[in-house]
Each structure stands twice: as C-alpha cells, then as structure tokens.
Scaffold this active site. Structure first.
Site, PDB file in Angstrom:
ATOM      1  CE1 TYR A 182      19.169  -6.167  31.995  1.00  0.00           C
ATOM      2  CE2 TYR A 182      17.577  -6.441  33.218  1.00  0.00           C
ATOM      3  CZ  TYR A 182      17.841  -5.303  32.666  1.00  0.00           C
ATOM      4  OH  TYR A 182      18.531  -4.492  32.840  1.00  0.00           O
ATOM      5  CE  LYS A 212       2.766  -2.111  35.608  1.00  0.00           C
ATOM      6  NZ  LYS A 212       1.623  -0.129  36.544  1.00  0.00           N
ATOM      7  CG  ASP A 229       2.700   2.146  38.418  1.00  0.00           C
ATOM      8  OD1 ASP A 229       3.105   1.350  38.418  1.00  0.00           O
ATOM      9  OD2 ASP A 229       1.556   2.315  37.101  1.00  0.00           O
ATOM     10  CG  ASP A 245      19.207  -1.803  34.446  1.00  0.00           C
ATOM     11  OD1 ASP A 245      20.055  -1.149  35.171  1.00  0.00           O
ATOM     12  OD2 ASP A 245      19.657  -2.265  33.617  1.00  0.00           O
ATOM     13  CG  ASP A 268      21.237   3.537  36.533  1.00  0.00           C
ATOM     14  OD1 ASP A 268      21.709   3.114  37.826  1.00  0.00           O
ATOM     15  OD2 ASP A 268      21.232   3.422  35.484  1.00  0.00           O
TER      16      ASP A 268
END
Ligand code: ATP
Length: 364
Positions: free
Chosen positions: A142, A193, A226, A250, A254
């Site tokens: 970001y 990850k 994942d 993020d 959600d």
C-alpha cells in the site's frame, strides 16, 4: 486522559454518504452511556468530506493532523466517498493522510458473531466466532512504490513493491502478543506467504520466531494465508488473534466480517497505542443507499464501543455491546439485516435501552 482517565475529547468526522447518517447514532449512544459527570466525553465535529472539498477545494486542512494529534484522544470517523468526486482525492488525502501521519500502524478488526442467525456458516454459534484480526496498516503493497514500463504496448510491465521494514513487522507482531496477554487471550496466529514471498515474508518469519519466545504463556502458531482462508471458514473457533500484513489483513478481515453478519455490523480501529487513534466502521459511504435513512448504524455504534475501550472504559463499551445484542435479539434492525427499521429509529432504540436498563448508572 487516555487509558482509564476521567474525560476524553473526541473528534467526530462523519464524512460522506451513510457516514453522515450512522455517525450521529453512535454519538448519541455514546452520550447516553457516558453521560454521568464522572465520565464526560467532549465531542467536536469536523466537516471534512466531499461537500467541503467541492465548496472550498480543501481536503485535509493545513494544521488538521497536528490539531487532532495534540488536542484529541480519539477520532470517530464515518466514511468518505462521493460519486461527485470520481478521483476520490479527498478520501485519499484525509483518511490515508491521517493513517500515515498519525502512524496508526495497527488496523484492528474484531470478528464477533453477536447473534447466531447472522452467520452464513451452518451450525456455528456465537461461541465459535469471536476473534480479532490485526492488520499491519502502514507498509506492504500500500505504500505506492512501483511503476509501469512500456505502458499501452503489448510489452507493458507493471511492478508493485511489497515494502516490509523490520520495525514495522516487529511492532505489529508484538502488539498482537501484548494484546493477548493484556486481554487474557490464549492463541495468536501469524499468517504470511513466506513459501512464495521468500524475502518479504521471510522477514515476518524471522521476527515472529524471535518475538514469540518472549511470550511463552501464549499459544502461537503460523499458517500460510491460503491455509488460513480455508481454516477460518472450516472452523473459526480455532482462532483468537490473527496478525498479518496489510494486504492479507485487508482480505481476511472482510472474509471475517461476512462470517459475523456482514459489512453493516463490522467495526474497526486504526491504532497507535497511547496516541490519538482513529475508529471507523468497515463499510464505506454506500452511495446506493445514502440519503434513504436505511443505513445500518450498528457498525458505527460497535466502533464507538471499540473507541471507548481503547480509552480505557471497558465497562461502558460492554454496555454498548449488550445494547446492540439486544437490538439484534429483538430484530429491531435495518433492512440489510432483515428488519424494517430506519437508521434513526435503531439509534433511538439503543439510547432508550441503555437508559431503561440503567446499565450506565450501575457502572457509576
Ligand atoms: P465506498 O466507495 O465509500 O467504499 P461502497 O458502496 O463502494 O462505498 P461500502 O459502502 O463499503 O462500499 O458497501 C458496499 C455495499 O454494502 C453498499 O453499497 C451497501 O449496499 C451495503 N452496505 C454497506 N454498509 C452498509 C450499512 N451500514 N447499512 C446497510 N448497507 C450497507
């Protein structure tokens, strides 16, 4: 004033669209809960948003950040976004400006099921879905480092860098462990990850291994993002605290918001411990329903509970949460949750509930 002090100054930025409709409901519930002389809250409203931008060309006014940092304990934020400002420039300047300039490095997103009927997961109940996601809020992809090469040609290349600093990674991981210890929570899960992003998330691995050694009293584990995405749906009861990078936080928060009833109910905090921090519902300005009076105010109300808990007023925060639980129980809710009440009516009902049950008075 912070951390259990007797009074606090709150900057209120309702913003655009439904932000301007739900925030006043949160403020009136806060006033009802904290109205005793021993718990005064002072509110100062700021009209920052699309109207001001279109009228005066001002987004984040000069000196605005310093004012908030020096004179306020917390910021209660609504939402920014307006179809009349397609660039969304004012939202970027104000919200991202505050996040970066106030160095709000923790994005805290609780995922708490407040009524069994609200989760899309079969056979899951309130006791199964009660966790909090701590998303790194100042780094990652970001930060806007990158570029496009040979744009508009068949050979176009786009690069977006994932920026991770030792300091940035350590402070969010440490925050998660400290939160666990201070709140009597047992389990912390760090997610990355690192099997694919070997450099960036290799750093997360190394920092996590170091920091967890200082918190032997907390159960800590690692999951690749994942795997976490699968596990949080398969069995959310295995998680208390999830800490992760900006991008994965993020997405996973959600996903979590949907497990607990959707956007209309989800609160969040942008936090720098001990400093002026900003609290906002997860939803945006929702132009499609703005002005209709049907926006769900419960996300904003739960956000205000988070805010006063941050200020050290946990019992008052619990009063607000029990009022929200009661509204859900009675189905006194807006259409997004299957009810037929409007925004103001739900706010009034919560204020009335707080008064009638004398919950605030019992806390004196
Ligand atoms: P923004 O561009 O400001 O993020 P958006 O409309 O793209 O706004 P959200 O506001 O986050 O995104 O919400 C997406 C949709 O979810 C909305 O259009 C609305 O239909 C619904 N929604 C979000 N929040 C609420 C709420 N508090 N009450 C009712 N519906 C909501």
């Amino acid at each position: 004033m912070r951390n259990g002090g007797l009074k606090a100054r709150i900057a209120v930025i309702p913003g655009d669209g439904i932000g301007a409709e739900v925030t006043p409901q949160a403020v009136k519930v806060l006033k009802a809960v904290c109205s005793s002389a021993e718990r005064p809250l002072e509110f100062v409203e700021f009209d920052w948003g699309a109207d001001k931008y279109l009228r005066e060309g001002v987004t984040l006014p000069p000196g605005g950040v310093e004012l908030l940092r020096e004179e306020f304990d917390a910021i209660l934020f609504g939402a920014l976004g307006d179809p009349r400002v397609p660039s969304n420039q004012h939202a970027a300047d104000i919200l991202l400006g505050l996040r970066f300039k106030l160095d709000l490095y923790v994005n805290a997103r609780p995922v708490e099921l407040l009524h069994d009927r609200l989760t899309p997961l079969r056979d899951r109940t309130e006791k199964d879905i009660r966790l909090i996601v701590f998303r790194e809020n100042t780094e990652g992809i970001y930060v806007g480092v990158g570029g496009v090469f040979r744009q508009g040609t068949p050979d176009e290349i786009a690069v977006q860098e994932d920026v991770n600093s030792r300091k940035g990674v350590e402070r969010i991981i440490r925050y998660a462990f400290e939160y666990a210890r201070q709140n009597g929570v047992r389990r912390v899960c760090m997610s990355d990850k690192s099997n694919a992003m070997t450099f960036a998330h290799g750093l997360w691995q190394r920092v996590f291994k170091e920091v967890r050694q200082e918190y032997a009293d907390i159960d800590s584990r690692h999951l690749y993002i994942d795997t976490l995405a699968m596990e949080i749906v398969r069995d959310p009861s295995q998680f208390d605290i999830i800490v992760t990078c900006n991008l994965f936080g993020d997405i996973i928060s959600d996903l979590g918001a949907q497990l607990a009833g959707g956007l209309g109910l989800a609160p969040s905090g942008n936090i720098h411990p001990g400093k002026t921090s900003l609290f906002e519902p997860v939803h945006g300005s929702a132009p499609n329903i703005a002005g209709k009076g049907i926006a769900n105010p419960l996300g904003s109300v739960l956000t205000s509970a988070m805010m006063i808990e941050f200020l050290g007023w946990k019992p008052q925060a619990e009063v607000i949460r029990s009022a929200v639980r009661a509204a859900l129980q009675e189905n006194y809710v807006t259409p997004d949750l299957g009810g037929n009440k409007n925004t103001v009516a739900v706010g009034d009902w919560l204020v009335n509930f707080v008064g009638k049950n004398h919950l605030a008075k019992q806390l004196k």
